[in-house]
Design a protein around this motif. Structure first.
Motif, short mmCIF file in Angstrom:
data_model
loop_
_atom_site.label_atom_id
_atom_site.label_comp_id
_atom_site.label_asym_id
_atom_site.label_seq_id
_atom_site.Cartn_x
_atom_site.Cartn_y
_atom_site.Cartn_z
N MET A 91 10.35 72.28 50.49
CA MET A 91 10.92 71.57 49.34
C MET A 91 10.02 71.68 48.11
N GLU A 92 8.71 71.67 48.31
CA GLU A 92 7.78 71.77 47.19
C GLU A 92 7.96 73.11 46.49
N GLU A 93 8.15 74.18 47.28
CA GLU A 93 8.33 75.51 46.70
C GLU A 93 9.69 75.65 46.03
N ARG A 94 10.67 74.91 46.54
CA ARG A 94 12.05 75.11 46.08
C ARG A 94 12.47 74.12 45.00
N ILE A 152 23.42 69.71 46.65
CA ILE A 152 22.05 70.02 47.11
C ILE A 152 21.82 69.41 48.49
N LEU A 153 22.25 68.16 48.66
CA LEU A 153 22.11 67.48 49.95
C LEU A 153 22.84 68.26 51.04
N THR A 154 24.04 68.75 50.74
CA THR A 154 24.83 69.51 51.71
C THR A 154 24.14 70.81 52.08
N LYS A 171 14.74 64.45 49.79
CA LYS A 171 13.74 64.87 48.82
C LYS A 171 14.34 65.83 47.81
N ALA A 172 15.17 66.75 48.31
CA ALA A 172 15.85 67.68 47.40
C ALA A 172 16.84 66.94 46.50
N TYR A 173 17.49 65.95 47.07
CA TYR A 173 18.49 65.15 46.36
C TYR A 173 17.85 64.44 45.16
N ASN A 174 16.62 64.00 45.34
CA ASN A 174 15.93 63.24 44.27
C ASN A 174 15.10 64.12 43.35
N THR A 221 11.86 67.69 34.74
CA THR A 221 10.44 67.89 35.06
C THR A 221 10.21 69.27 35.67
N ASN A 222 11.09 69.69 36.57
CA ASN A 222 10.88 70.96 37.30
C ASN A 222 11.35 72.17 36.53
N LEU A 223 12.07 71.98 35.38
CA LEU A 223 12.42 73.13 34.53
C LEU A 223 11.40 73.36 33.46
N ALA A 224 10.53 72.38 33.20
CA ALA A 224 9.51 72.51 32.17
C ALA A 224 8.50 73.58 32.55
#
Length: 496
Positions: A392-395, A412-414, A484-487, A492-495
């Motif tokens: 999840m950290e990498e993705r 994403i959850l699915t 974790k992926a859901y949240n 933040t992760n596109l910056a």
């Protein structure tokens, strides 16, 4: 985009991690599946095969040893009993079927059992199922034999194959030189259909054939003293019987010590003029029938009985196993029983009781194995959880991009739950095939060691249910990484 394609692409990008996780699930599932198959086949073997006989009469000793020896062709005999016991059983109106039993060494590790023609014709290796011949015919003369299907397949034997018995009930190991009884050649005249019992792994021949190989020096006396053989069942050459008992006790271990090497000795035999007489019976004379030759036998290992009434079997077992009360009326009635004269030389075994006890022992071991299998699978599921959680950290950036392109949190959850389900499901299917293969590969060794004939490639509802449960648990193990992926925060992760 199709969710399945997205998940498969993600699994391919992390191929090594995916393969290792699937492999751990497969190994755990294979262990559980293998234990389930063994449990099913053990229960089937150790319940159905016992129903064909209500009582076993044998020399005093271990009841479990006698049951394993006569029904599952394991262990060794507790000693010998007079052949008159079988003759008395054959005439008793309480008894529907009686079969003599005499362990007669081995051929290339396959145990040879001496019995009579009626055993092949009417015995029930499984409840309500009789023997059937796949090829050839039943033995009808001395030194003819019928072989079980598994033994024939393992040894590559066909009808017409000729062989000699080898001393002991299993192949000699440790570099020891095997002793071959080359005075009498046996020939295979029939191959049995598969019965899915321990009988598939042995060779059956006349009780006379197994007897004469070991006791022909004594049997020679019968040509001159056959009058000793009283067909009312009261006299059977008692001196000879006691001599045979002494010999057979020495080799079988009448002191009840088990021979875990599976080998026992009958009396060392010597060539005599009677060898020529046996050949005369076999080849040159039709005046003496097989049943008449069998009546010259003086000692056997056991008698297998099927009663017309179950209560009669219990009554006879009580007469043989327990002291007769001092009451004169009880003693007078007991003495009328044809088996009373053999009471001190016999032990009565109710195989159903022994098999229940055996199943209790085996069942406990299976429960332990089943628990171990489930623990291993839980560890594998934790591996799925950890593997997905660590990715999840990498993705996070990939998930943020997908969200920016329109994927919702539920999408994403699915995706994560589907990936968890695929990893677990693929692992379980591979585990099912691997478990079937492991049991199938081990089946010949299990049959030889435990007398269990395993139908390893039969998939039942139990295995399908197990795979479904495992897959469901795999989905549950993906919930934490999926949350974790859901949240994951998009901005933040596109910056950069």
């Amino acid at each position: 985009m199709n969710p399945l394609k997205i998940v498969l692409k993600n699994m391919k990008l992390r191929l090594l991690s995916t393969v290792l996780t699937i492999g751990s699930v497969a190994l755990a599932a294979s262990l559980v599946i293998a234990v389930q198959i063994l449990e099913r086949e053990t229960e089937r073997n150790y319940t159905q095969t016992s129903v064909g006989y209500d009582l076993i009469l044998a020399a005093p000793g271990s009841r479990m040893q006698t049951t394993l020896n006569t029904i599952y062709h394991l262990e060794t005999s507790t000693g010998v009993i007079p052949y008159g016991v079988f003759e008395a059983a054959s005439r008793d109106p309480r008894i529907a079927k009686a079969f003599p039993f005499f362990v007669g060494d081995n051929y290339r590790g396959v145990r040879i059992i001496g019995t009579n023609q009626q055993f092949i014709d009417s015995a029930e290796p499984r409840a309500g199922v009789q023997f059937e011949l796949a090829e050839g015919r039943n033995f009808s003369a001395p030194f003819e034999a019928v072989i079980g299907s598994a033994a024939a397949r393992r040894l590559g034997i066909e009808v017409g194959h000729k062989f000699y018995m080898t001393h002991g009930v299993s192949e000699t190991g440790g570099g020891a030189e095997a002793h071959i009884h080359d005075e009498h050649e046996l020939v295979i005249v029939g191959i049995l259909e598969q019965s899915r019992t321990a009988n598939d792994n042995v060779i059956f021949t006349s009780v006379y054939s197994t007897y004469v190989v070991h006791y022909h020096d004594h049997d020679h006396d019968h040509d001159h003293n056959h009058d000793d053989h009283d067909h009312n069942g009261h006299s059977h050459g008692n001196n000879a019987v006691h001599e045979h008992e002494h010999e057979h006790e020495h080799e079988h271990g009448h002191n009840h010590d088990h021979d875990h090497n599976g080998s026992h000795s009958h009396d060392d035999h010597h060539h005599s003029e009677h060898d020529d007489d046996d050949e005369h019976h076999h080849h040159g004379s039709h005046s003496v029938t097989l049943s008449e030759l069998e009546s010259r036998v003086t000692a056997i290992d056991a008698v297998l009985l099927r009663f017309n009434n179950q209560a009669a079997a219990i009554q006879l077992a009580g007469l043989i196993n327990f002291p007769v009360p001092d009451n004169p009326l009880f003693r007078q009635n007991a003495m009328r029983d044809p088996f009373f004269q053999y009471k001190d030389d016999l032990m009565a075994v109710i195989p159903a009781t022994q098999i229940q006890e055996l199943m209790g022992i085996v069942g406990n071991a299976e429960q332990v194995l089943r628990a171990i299998g489930w623990l291993v699978f839980i560890v594998a599921l934790l591996g799925v959880l950890v593997a997905l959680y660590n990715t999840m950290e990498e993705r996070r950036r990939d998930i943020a991009i997908m969200r920016s392109l329109g994927a919702s949190r539920s999408n994403i959850l699915t995706y994560i739950l589907l990936e968890s389900a695929l990893i677990t499901g693929i692992g379980c299917i591979i585990g099912l095939l691997l478990g079937l293969g492991i049991v199938g590969f081990s089946a010949p060794q299990i049959a030889e060691l435990a007398g269990i004939v395993i139908d390893s490639y039969q998939i039942e509802a139990t295995q399908i249910t197990t795979i479904a449960i495992f897959t469901g648990l795999g989905i549950l193990s993906g919930i934490i990484p999926a949350l974790k992926a859901y949240n994951t925060d998009v901005a933040t992760n596109l910056a950069p």
